[in-house]
Design an enzyme around this catalytic site. Structure first.
Site, PDB file in Angstrom:
ATOM      1  N   ARG A  15      36.983  54.675   4.784  1.00 23.16           N
ATOM      2  CA  ARG A  15      36.417  53.707   4.392  1.00 23.16           C
ATOM      3  C   ARG A  15      35.727  52.767   5.237  1.00 23.16           C
ATOM      4  NH1 ARG A  15      40.347  51.678  -0.624  1.00 23.16           N
ATOM      5  NH2 ARG A  15      40.457  53.805  -1.794  1.00 23.16           N
TER       6      ARG A  15
ATOM      7  N   SER B  37      36.868  52.868  -3.863  1.00 23.06           N
ATOM      8  CA  SER B  37      37.852  52.571  -4.975  1.00 23.06           C
ATOM      9  C   SER B  37      37.636  51.153  -5.295  1.00 23.06           C
ATOM     10  CB  SER B  37      39.372  52.588  -4.411  1.00 23.06           C
ATOM     11  OG  SER B  37      40.276  52.471  -5.445  1.00 23.06           O
ATOM     12  N   HIS B  38      38.502  50.337  -5.364  1.00 12.39           N
ATOM     13  CA  HIS B  38      38.470  48.713  -6.153  1.00 12.39           C
ATOM     14  C   HIS B  38      37.638  47.848  -4.946  1.00 12.39           C
ATOM     15  CE1 HIS B  38      41.829  49.144  -3.735  1.00 12.39           C
ATOM     16  NE2 HIS B  38      41.908  48.126  -3.383  1.00 12.39           N
TER      17      HIS B  38
ATOM     18  N   ASP C 283      39.071  50.084 -12.294  1.00 10.97           N
ATOM     19  CA  ASP C 283      38.598  49.445 -11.434  1.00 10.97           C
ATOM     20  C   ASP C 283      37.159  50.498 -10.898  1.00 10.97           C
ATOM     21  OD1 ASP C 283      39.652  52.176 -10.501  1.00 10.97           O
ATOM     22  OD2 ASP C 283      40.099  51.406  -8.525  1.00 10.97           O
TER      23      ASP C 283
ATOM     24  N   ASP D 224      36.230  53.250  -9.340  1.00 12.31           N
ATOM     25  CA  ASP D 224      36.316  54.846  -9.353  1.00 12.31           C
ATOM     26  C   ASP D 224      37.266  55.068 -10.502  1.00 12.31           C
ATOM     27  OD1 ASP D 224      38.714  53.879  -8.028  1.00 12.31           O
ATOM     28  OD2 ASP D 224      38.834  55.896  -6.895  1.00 12.31           O
TER      29      ASP D 224
ATOM     30  N   ARG E 153      42.358  53.382 -11.692  1.00  9.50           N
ATOM     31  CA  ARG E 153      43.543  52.228 -11.838  1.00  9.50           C
ATOM     32  C   ARG E 153      43.477  51.593 -13.045  1.00  9.50           C
ATOM     33  NH1 ARG E 153      44.535  49.182  -6.062  1.00  9.50           N
ATOM     34  NH2 ARG E 153      44.239  50.931  -4.903  1.00  9.50           N
TER      35      ARG E 153
ATOM     36  N   THR F  45      53.766  54.562  -0.473  1.00 11.36           N
ATOM     37  CA  THR F  45      52.502  54.334  -1.043  1.00 11.36           C
ATOM     38  C   THR F  45      51.490  55.531  -0.680  1.00 11.36           C
ATOM     39  OG1 THR F  45      52.863  52.010  -1.155  1.00 11.36           O
ATOM     40  CG2 THR F  45      50.612  52.589  -1.287  1.00 11.36           C
TER      41      THR F  45
ATOM     42  N   GLU G 242      52.174  53.433  -9.494  1.00  5.39           N
ATOM     43  CA  GLU G 242      52.304  52.360  -8.567  1.00  5.39           C
ATOM     44  C   GLU G 242      52.101  51.066  -9.083  1.00  5.39           C
ATOM     45  OE1 GLU G 242      50.167  54.960  -4.971  1.00  5.39           O
ATOM     46  OE2 GLU G 242      48.980  53.661  -6.059  1.00  5.39           O
TER      47      GLU G 242
ATOM     48  N   SER H 226      50.380  48.975  -7.737  1.00  6.47           N
ATOM     49  CA  SER H 226      48.919  48.505  -7.385  1.00  6.47           C
ATOM     50  C   SER H 226      48.013  49.006  -8.495  1.00  6.47           C
ATOM     51  CB  SER H 226      48.312  49.114  -6.054  1.00  6.47           C
ATOM     52  OG  SER H 226      48.576  50.434  -5.959  1.00  6.47           O
TER      53      SER H 226
ATOM     54  N   LYS I 110      45.862  59.311  -9.769  1.00  9.53           N
ATOM     55  CA  LYS I 110      46.204  58.294 -10.764  1.00  9.53           C
ATOM     56  C   LYS I 110      44.951  58.414 -11.955  1.00  9.53           C
ATOM     57  CE  LYS I 110      45.151  54.691  -7.273  1.00  9.53           C
ATOM     58  NZ  LYS I 110      45.916  54.982  -6.178  1.00  9.53           N
TER      59      LYS I 110
END
Length: 613
Positions: free
Chosen positions: A42, A144-145, A330, A332, A335, A397, A426, A428, A439
């Site tokens: 990222r 992701s988020h 989120d 992608d 979550r 994690t 998780e 998160s 996830k």
């Protein structure tokens, strides 16, 4: 390129051999900082947009796959992302590089979209058993988020043939390749393709066929979820007049999936799907979430207000009665956040509740054989697993650690015990099962809807709510009050010094009392993987008190600038205790102890966290 500079795209259809192109080798040099973390690579979007940043990394991945004996030549590769800025342009580049690498076919979701769990589902199931069609892996374009946009974040991650993130051995090889790369290969004369709708393209020759298939991004994931859940029972819940529903996709990739499942399958009104149109900037800085598609009390502003809470999780007045059930995804869509009317269910509690009630989900009707949580996640799951008599694993994690447990007793690890069916999660806001190797935000919401459907089978009885389910759970197992303080954008060196100082102090802190609480154990978490026998060190600092309360510190690797210090706080309350306190109030004394022990303010200059969840 800016949006105005995009080349003219081809219409869906079939292109003949005249569209084939020769491979061009382009000289390049290593670029610093291309080491992928647990969630891929990222950086700021503009970093990826500047050639050859993306090219170098993709070539390094292909070279790593070849070195590991992955059957790229003639194989199938999936390429898609979460729709953030530069998603489509990056896909076009990777398609051309895939052709140069000898890939036989590329699968891509229409509009270049696939949620992260859907990518895993496509890799695992789309071949439908046809020999030679199963993908050897896929590129997910997502941060992701993290916010999207030309001035925000972009990311790329490679998933393997099992649909899960690349293991550390492979990501280390990718990174090594980025440090020595001298050239990349690309079929630069291939045309950019129209990704806006399903279609197929033949771009190779008779000797070297190369095909690209663009397909509906929702079909494989929804088909798989129908094998896990009883959609008919959930629809009956939606048919109840006293049940109301709202779902916030936060202008991320989940929008098409939300409309497909909640509107088309369950009959929810389209208005119940908030922010369901994917946007390159997730709504941008002018939106209530400020373009931060992160499903928590701080960023999911519209949903949280609609459900009758403020960002601290405290009730507020609303102009209309809050819906019975609310949830969010989120950017992608891996979550999730679960809410009831004026009630927030923490991710740690959500995981424990799902595992405790898993038998009402058809896929788990015969019972679970294992479960797991990330180390910072609260110990609520452990108490459920103990009562069920199933193994409960505490892992670092990173979803790849769950993936190994899901692959237990398969061809990959034939001599290990079988831990599937399996559920994990998780703190998160990530939860999932062994149906995919990521996830899955939609899975978590459907799991809750299945539980509510089972507890509300008789329409003549009052509605059992999310709050009711959680309260009943706490009365049986007790409650693990929990919160996480995030300090974002901290100077990395200062954060590392703080962590090192704590590790050095840990031996002398065991047996000491702080605020009436005695530290029983203090260590740096280390994980010995029971499946592949790998050892993961330095996975987080733990302070465990005699009453079961915990303090955990981690440095997060999901940001693109500076370091994020995550401070996790947990206090256990027995079933006979006060179960309806506000979590943030309960853990505040533990937060004071944590700040004193860590000297966080002294090391970083920060007096307040950026976010509390």
């Amino acid at each position: 390129r800016s949006r105005q500079q995009r080349p003219r795209e081809q219409r869906p259809g079939t292109m003949g051999s005249n569209a084939s192109a020769s491979v061009v080798k382009v000289a390049t040099k290593p670029i610093d900082g291309q080491k992928p973390g647990t969630s891929g690579l990222r950086k700021k979007t503009k970093v990826f947009m500047e050639a050859p940043y993306l090219h170098n990394f993709v070539q390094s991945v292909f070279d790593a796959l070849v070195a590991e004996g992955v059957p790229i030549k003639g194989g199938t590769l999936v390429i898609s992302g979460d729709g953030r800025f530069y998603n489509k342009e990056a896909i076009q580049i990777i398609i051309k590089m895939a052709a140069a690498a000898g890939v036989g076919r590329v699968w891509c979701g229409s509009e270049g979209l696939l949620s992260t769990p859907a990518m895993s589902a496509v890799i695992r199931t789309r071949a439908r058993g046809l020999e030679g069609m199963s993908p050897f892996g896929g590129f997910i374009l997502s941060a992701s988020h993290n916010p999207g946009g030309i001035d925000e974040d972009f990311g790329i991650k490679y998933n393997c043939e099992n649909g899960g993130p690349a293991p550390e051995k492979l990501t280390n090889l990718m990174h090594k390749n980025t440090e020595s790369i001298k050239e990349y290969s690309i079929c630069s004369s291939l045309p950019d393709l129209d990704l806006s709708k399903p279609g197929s393209y033949s771009l190779g020759s008779l000797d070297n066929p190369f095909k690209v298939e663009v397909f509906d991004p929702t079909e494989d994931h929804v088909m798989l979820l129908k094998q896990v859940f009883d959609f008919g029972a959930i629809k009956a819940l939606f048919d109840r007049k006293d049940f109301s529903f709202v779902y916030d996709s936060m202008n991320g990739v989940q929008g098409p999936y939300a409309r497909r499942v909640f509107v088309e399958e369950f009959g929810a009104p389209i208005e119940s799907c908030m922010n369901s149109i994917p946007k390159e900037d997730f709504g941008g800085h002018e939106s209530p979430s400020h373009g931060h598609a992160d499903p928590n009390l701080t960023h999911a502003v519209e949903l949280v207000a609609k459900m009758g809470l403020n960002k601290m999780g405290l009730p507020i007045e609303t102009s209309a009665p809050p819906p019975s059930f609310g949830a969010a995804a989120d950017g992608d869509a891996d979550r999730n956040m679960i809410m009831g009317s004026q009630f927030f269910c923490s991710p740690s509690d959500s995981l424990a509740v799902i595992v405790a009630n898993a038998k009402c989900i058809p896929y788990y009707s015969a019972g679970l054989k294992g479960c797991a949580r990330s180390m910072p996640t609260s110990c609520a799951l452990d108490r459920v697993a103990e009562k069920l008599g199933i193994p409960c694993f505490e892992v670092p994690t990173g979803w790849k650690f769950f993936g190994n447990l899901m692959d237990s007793s398969t061809a990959s690890f034939p001599d290990t015990p079988k831990y599937t069916p399996f559920i994990c999660g998780e703190e998160s806001f990530g939860t999932g099962g062994d149906h995919v190797r990521e996830k899955d935000g939609m899975w978590a919401v459907l799991a809750w809807l299945q539980i509510l459907a089972a507890k509300n089978a008789d329409p003549s009885k009052p509605l059992v709510s999310v709050k009711d389910v959680c309260l009943d759970h706490w009365k049986e197992y007790g409650r693990n009050y929990y919160a996480r303080y995030d300090y974002e954008g901290v100077d990395k060196q200062a954060a590392e010094k703080m962590m090192a100082s704590m590790v050095e102090a840990q031996p002398g802190l065991v047996g000491t009392t702080h605020g009436g609480m005695t530290i029983e154990k203090a260590d740096m978490f280390e994980y010995n993987d029971p499946i592949d026998k790998s050892v993961s060190k330095n996975q987080g600092i733990r302070f465990i008190f005699k009453d079961g309360s915990r303090i955990v510190f981690r440095l997060s690797g999901t940001g693109v600038q500076g370091a994020t210090i995550r401070m996790y706080l947990e206090k256990y309350e027995a079933p006979s205790g006060d179960l309806m306190q506000h979590a943030f109030d309960v853990v505040k004394p533990i937060a004071d102890i944590a700040l004193a022990i860590s000297k966080l303010s002294e090391f970083t200059g920060r007096n307040e966290p950026t976010v509390i969840t």
